[in-house]
Scaffold this motif. Sequence first.
Motif, PDB file in Angstrom:
ATOM      1  N   ALA A  33      42.884   4.373 -20.085  1.00 44.40           N
ATOM      2  CA  ALA A  33      43.200   3.085 -20.267  1.00 44.40           C
ATOM      3  C   ALA A  33      42.540   3.208 -22.025  1.00 44.40           C
ATOM      4  CB  ALA A  33      41.174   2.465 -20.290  1.00 44.40           C
ATOM      5  N   GLU A  34      42.601   4.368 -22.042  1.00 42.72           N
ATOM      6  CA  GLU A  34      42.598   4.036 -24.442  1.00 42.72           C
ATOM      7  C   GLU A  34      44.262   4.876 -24.432  1.00 42.72           C
ATOM      8  OE1 GLU A  34      41.244   3.877 -26.551  1.00 42.72           O
ATOM      9  OE2 GLU A  34      39.362   3.619 -26.122  1.00 42.72           O
ATOM     10  N   LEU A  35      44.908   5.508 -23.215  1.00 40.25           N
ATOM     11  CA  LEU A  35      46.077   5.352 -22.931  1.00 40.25           C
ATOM     12  C   LEU A  35      47.252   4.239 -23.708  1.00 40.25           C
ATOM     13  CD1 LEU A  35      48.275   8.048 -23.625  1.00 40.25           C
ATOM     14  CD2 LEU A  35      48.296   7.962 -21.143  1.00 40.25           C
ATOM     15  N   ALA A  36      46.368   3.803 -22.409  1.00 41.14           N
ATOM     16  CA  ALA A  36      47.515   2.619 -22.614  1.00 41.14           C
ATOM     17  C   ALA A  36      47.598   1.795 -23.731  1.00 41.14           C
ATOM     18  CB  ALA A  36      46.513   1.593 -21.041  1.00 41.14           C
ATOM     19  N   HIS A  37      45.344   1.886 -24.355  1.00 44.61           N
ATOM     20  CA  HIS A  37      45.747   0.859 -25.510  1.00 44.61           C
ATOM     21  C   HIS A  37      46.866   1.426 -26.669  1.00 44.61           C
ATOM     22  CE1 HIS A  37      42.451  -1.992 -26.681  1.00 44.61           C
ATOM     23  NE2 HIS A  37      43.813  -1.823 -27.983  1.00 44.61           N
ATOM     24  N   ALA A  38      46.818   2.764 -26.656  1.00 42.02           N
ATOM     25  CA  ALA A  38      47.133   3.500 -28.107  1.00 42.02           C
ATOM     26  C   ALA A  38      48.979   3.001 -27.232  1.00 42.02           C
ATOM     27  CB  ALA A  38      47.223   4.824 -28.204  1.00 42.02           C
ATOM     28  N   ALA A  39      49.472   3.123 -26.746  1.00 39.68           N
ATOM     29  CA  ALA A  39      50.333   3.228 -25.948  1.00 39.68           C
ATOM     30  C   ALA A  39      51.315   1.781 -26.487  1.00 39.68           C
ATOM     31  CB  ALA A  39      51.389   3.568 -25.239  1.00 39.68           C
ATOM     32  N   ALA A  40      49.939   0.676 -26.497  1.00 40.92           N
ATOM     33  CA  ALA A  40      50.825  -0.526 -26.176  1.00 40.92           C
ATOM     34  C   ALA A  40      50.569  -1.268 -27.703  1.00 40.92           C
ATOM     35  CB  ALA A  40      49.478  -1.756 -25.971  1.00 40.92           C
ATOM     36  N   TYR A  41      50.226  -0.446 -28.374  1.00 43.83           N
ATOM     37  CA  TYR A  41      49.868  -0.715 -29.841  1.00 43.83           C
ATOM     38  C   TYR A  41      51.293  -0.138 -30.357  1.00 43.83           C
ATOM     39  CZ  TYR A  41      45.291  -2.262 -30.763  1.00 43.83           C
ATOM     40  OH  TYR A  41      43.986  -2.661 -30.455  1.00 43.83           O
ATOM     41  N   LEU A  42      51.890   0.924 -30.236  1.00 44.22           N
ATOM     42  CA  LEU A  42      53.020   1.471 -30.519  1.00 44.22           C
ATOM     43  C   LEU A  42      54.446   1.465 -29.552  1.00 44.22           C
ATOM     44  CD1 LEU A  42      51.389   5.270 -30.219  1.00 44.22           C
ATOM     45  CD2 LEU A  42      52.262   4.537 -32.572  1.00 44.22           C
ATOM     46  N   GLY A  43      53.917   0.448 -29.077  1.00 48.44           N
ATOM     47  CA  GLY A  43      55.427  -0.688 -28.334  1.00 48.44           C
ATOM     48  C   GLY A  43      55.793   0.014 -27.224  1.00 48.44           C
ATOM     49  N   ASP A  44      55.413   0.833 -27.030  1.00 45.00           N
ATOM     50  CA  ASP A  44      55.264   2.039 -26.155  1.00 45.00           C
ATOM     51  C   ASP A  44      55.303   1.811 -24.621  1.00 45.00           C
ATOM     52  OD1 ASP A  44      55.884   4.007 -24.378  1.00 45.00           O
ATOM     53  OD2 ASP A  44      54.990   6.146 -25.014  1.00 45.00           O
ATOM     54  N   LEU A  45      55.654   0.121 -24.498  1.00 40.30           N
ATOM     55  CA  LEU A  45      55.741   0.022 -22.743  1.00 40.30           C
ATOM     56  C   LEU A  45      55.565   0.367 -21.336  1.00 40.30           C
ATOM     57  CD1 LEU A  45      57.410  -3.173 -23.776  1.00 40.30           C
ATOM     58  CD2 LEU A  45      55.167  -3.119 -24.291  1.00 40.30           C
ATOM     59  N   GLU A  46      56.443   1.420 -21.776  1.00 38.93           N
ATOM     60  CA  GLU A  46      56.424   2.481 -20.555  1.00 38.93           C
ATOM     61  C   GLU A  46      55.073   3.021 -19.568  1.00 38.93           C
ATOM     62  OE1 GLU A  46      57.908   3.244 -16.544  1.00 38.93           O
ATOM     63  OE2 GLU A  46      58.363   1.310 -17.409  1.00 38.93           O
ATOM     64  N   THR A  47      54.738   3.898 -20.824  1.00 43.54           N
ATOM     65  CA  THR A  47      53.759   4.583 -20.736  1.00 43.54           C
ATOM     66  C   THR A  47      52.338   3.948 -20.456  1.00 43.54           C
ATOM     67  OG1 THR A  47      54.502   6.502 -22.613  1.00 43.54           O
ATOM     68  CG2 THR A  47      52.168   6.089 -22.074  1.00 43.54           C
ATOM     69  N   ALA A  48      52.319   2.558 -21.463  1.00 45.29           N
ATOM     70  CA  ALA A  48      51.451   1.641 -21.076  1.00 45.29           C
ATOM     71  C   ALA A  48      51.170   1.372 -20.156  1.00 45.29           C
ATOM     72  CB  ALA A  48      51.261   0.777 -22.723  1.00 45.29           C
ATOM     73  N   ARG A  49      51.942   0.892 -19.048  1.00 44.06           N
ATOM     74  CA  ARG A  49      52.326   0.106 -17.658  1.00 44.06           C
ATOM     75  C   ARG A  49      52.024   1.425 -16.928  1.00 44.06           C
ATOM     76  NH1 ARG A  49      57.928  -1.966 -19.317  1.00 44.06           N
ATOM     77  NH2 ARG A  49      57.003  -4.241 -20.180  1.00 44.06           N
ATOM     78  N   ARG A  50      52.340   2.748 -16.904  1.00 37.35           N
ATOM     79  CA  ARG A  50      52.119   3.719 -16.103  1.00 37.35           C
ATOM     80  C   ARG A  50      50.151   3.936 -16.040  1.00 37.35           C
ATOM     81  NH1 ARG A  50      56.661   6.256 -17.746  1.00 37.35           N
ATOM     82  NH2 ARG A  50      55.750   7.753 -19.054  1.00 37.35           N
ATOM     83  N   ALA A  51      50.403   4.164 -17.252  1.00 36.26           N
ATOM     84  CA  ALA A  51      49.115   4.337 -17.815  1.00 36.26           C
ATOM     85  C   ALA A  51      47.245   3.062 -16.964  1.00 36.26           C
ATOM     86  CB  ALA A  51      47.996   4.496 -18.603  1.00 36.26           C
ATOM     87  N   LEU A  52      47.810   1.831 -17.132  1.00 35.81           N
ATOM     88  CA  LEU A  52      46.642   1.104 -16.540  1.00 35.81           C
ATOM     89  C   LEU A  52      47.249   0.753 -14.647  1.00 35.81           C
ATOM     90  CD1 LEU A  52      48.111  -1.980 -18.659  1.00 35.81           C
ATOM     91  CD2 LEU A  52      45.915  -0.661 -18.559  1.00 35.81           C
ATOM     92  N   THR A  53      48.252   1.591 -14.247  1.00 37.26           N
ATOM     93  CA  THR A  53      47.831   1.383 -12.565  1.00 37.26           C
ATOM     94  C   THR A  53      47.156   2.738 -11.790  1.00 37.26           C
ATOM     95  OG1 THR A  53      49.555   3.573 -13.104  1.00 37.26           O
ATOM     96  CG2 THR A  53      50.570   1.185 -13.204  1.00 37.26           C
ATOM     97  N   GLY A  54      46.245   3.362 -13.056  1.00 42.95           N
ATOM     98  CA  GLY A  54      44.948   4.528 -12.764  1.00 42.95           C
ATOM     99  C   GLY A  54      43.979   3.644 -13.300  1.00 42.95           C
TER     100      GLY A  54
END
Length: 598
Positions: free
Chosen positions: A355-376
Motif C-alpha cells: 500500500a505504501e509502495l503504491a501511494h508513493a509511486a502514485a505521487y511520483l506518477g509511476d502509474l505502472e508500479t502503483a497499479r501492480r502494487a495495489l493488486t496485492g
Amino acid sequence: MIGLSGIGKTRLGAEAVRGMEHVMVAGTPGARSIPLAAFAHLLPDTISLHQAAKALRAVRVLVVDDAHLLDDASATLVHHLAVHGRTRLLVLARPDDGAPEAVSRLWTGDLLPRLTLGSLPREAWTRLIEAELGGHVEALTAGRLHRACQGDLRLLRELVDAVRASGRLTRESGPWTWRGPVPITSRVGELAEATIGDVDAEERETLELLAFGEPLEASVLPEAVLERLEARRLVDVDDRSAARLVHPLHGPVLRARTGRLRADRLRRTDRDLAAALAAECGEFLERSRNGNVRELPAGVGDRLAEEDAGWNEPAMPEFCACRARLARLRGEIRDALSWSREGLRRCEGHSACLAELAHAAAYLGDLETARRALTGVSAPSPARAWLLAAEGNIDGALRSLTEVSVLASHDVFAPHDAFATHEVPAPHDAFTSHDVFALHDAVRLGAPGLVAERLRRWPGGLASLLTTHATALISRDGQALDRVASRLEQRGLLLHSAEASAQAAMIHRDHRAARTSRNRASTLARRCQGARTPVLVDATLGELTPRQRQIVGLAATGLTNRQIAEQLTLSIRTVANHLYGAYERLGSGDRTGLGGLF
C-alpha cells in the motif's frame, strides 16, 4: 567564512582568490603555543608583533585557513591587519568555542562580514553522489551517505571509495544501492574518530554502551558523564529521555574498535531488538497520528535495514511500512518508495508495504508500479484514490475514498461540484490505520466542503489545523492558506505545505502575493523528491496561458514543433514562440523537464 570541517571552506576560499595575487596562512593544532607560528614561512625567526604587521603591509590579499587554531600572536596580528591594514582578508574558521578571542572579534566587532557556510542540502548531495558514481542512487543509500557524513565532503569521498572497495555498492538493473555494515577503513576511522576528540575512560565506556544499544534510557547511564557528552554534542537526549549518539559513524567506528568479548557482552539480544523495533513502530505511529514528523532520528530499525541485518526479526517488514509512511508524510517520497521495497524484500506480499509502495509511486506518477502494487492490497487504501488522481480522474479519486469509510456512506457519489451536499459519517473502525490524513486527502484534491464538518469534530491539534485548511479553501482566503502552509511546514509535512501554498497561489488576487505563494510551493515541492500531485501541477501550469498550456501538454508527450503545428493548425514559429514563453514562466530550459508536469 564559518563552517564545519570538511564542508568545503578551503576549496571555496581557493576558488575565491583564484587568479589574484594572495598569501595563505593556516593555523595548526600543534603550533598553538608558538607565537606567530602561522606566519613563520613569511617572517624572520625573531620578530615583534609590530614588526610583523609592518612587514605584511604590502600583502594585498591574505587568506587565513583554520583560523580557530591560530596561536594568540597570529590571531592578534590578523585582527591588527583587519583594523589598521590595507590588506583584504578572507578568514576561514570552524564555529568552535575555542577560537582565539582576537579571531572571534573579527565578526562580533563587525570588522569582517560573517558568512556561514552550511552543508549541502540532501538534494544537492544526492546529485553530487550521482555525478561521482555515474548513475542514479537509491534514496535510502543517498540518505544514508548524507546522514553518515554530516556534510563532510572529505568523509564522503573516503566512505564512497570504501563502500565500493568492499563490493557492497551494487547496481544490477536499477540504481546504485548500498546495504551492509559500514566499512571502517583506516582513513574513514581516522576522520570519524577526529569528530569524537579526546574522551576519558568513563566517557568512552558510555559511548560504547550507546554504540551497541542505542537508544538507551538516560537513567541507565552515568548522569555526570552523559551531561559532559551532551555538552560536547556527542550524545543527544530527546524529550523521552532516550539517549543516542549524535554522529551516525560513531556507532560503527566504536563497534569496529571494540574487542570481541566486550562486544558480545554489549550487543543487544534478540529480545532487546524485538522490543526496540516495537517501541520505534509505536513512536512512528504516534508521530503520524499527531502530525509532528520533524527531526526523525535513526534507530535500531534503520540500522538493521541499512546493514542488511535483522532477517530473523518478524517485525522488520512492519517497521519498514511504518518508516515508509512517515517518510511519505515528510514529503520524502523516494525514501518512502525505498522503505516499502525494503519491507517487500523481507516479506514478499506484505500488504502495508504494498500500500505504501503504491501511494508513493502514485505521487511520483509511476502509474505502472502503483497499479501492480495495489493488486496485492486487499484492504481499502487511500493509495487507490491517489492512483486515480494521478491518472487525472479526480472524481473517481474522491469516490474511491468512500472505500476506506472516510467521506460518505457507500452510496454512489455525485459529480465533483456537487460533493459538498453529502453528509459525512464517522469513520469505520477499520479506518484507524488511515487516521485523519485520509479525510484531509479530500481537501488536497479540491473538495474541502465534503469533509470540513467531519474534520471539525475530529479531536486533536492536527485535526484543528487541517480543519483550518479546509475552511480557508472553502472561503478562498489566500492569506489564511499561506498561514496554514507555514504551520504544516513547521510540523514537517512538506508536501502538504507545498500544496497549501499552491492553492493559495491560485486564489490570491494580488499578483505579487500569488507569485510569492507559487515560489514557496515550488521551493517546498523541490524538497519532496519528485512528487507531482494534481494541485502542484495545476499551480505550476497556472502560470501559462491556455494556448501555452495546450502546446506544453503536447510537447510533454514527445511531439515535435512541426507535429504540434500541424495538429493545431499553427505555424512552427508560433509554436516555438509559445514554448519559449512557457519555458520562461516555468523556469525550464527546454522540453526535457515537461513530462514531470503532467
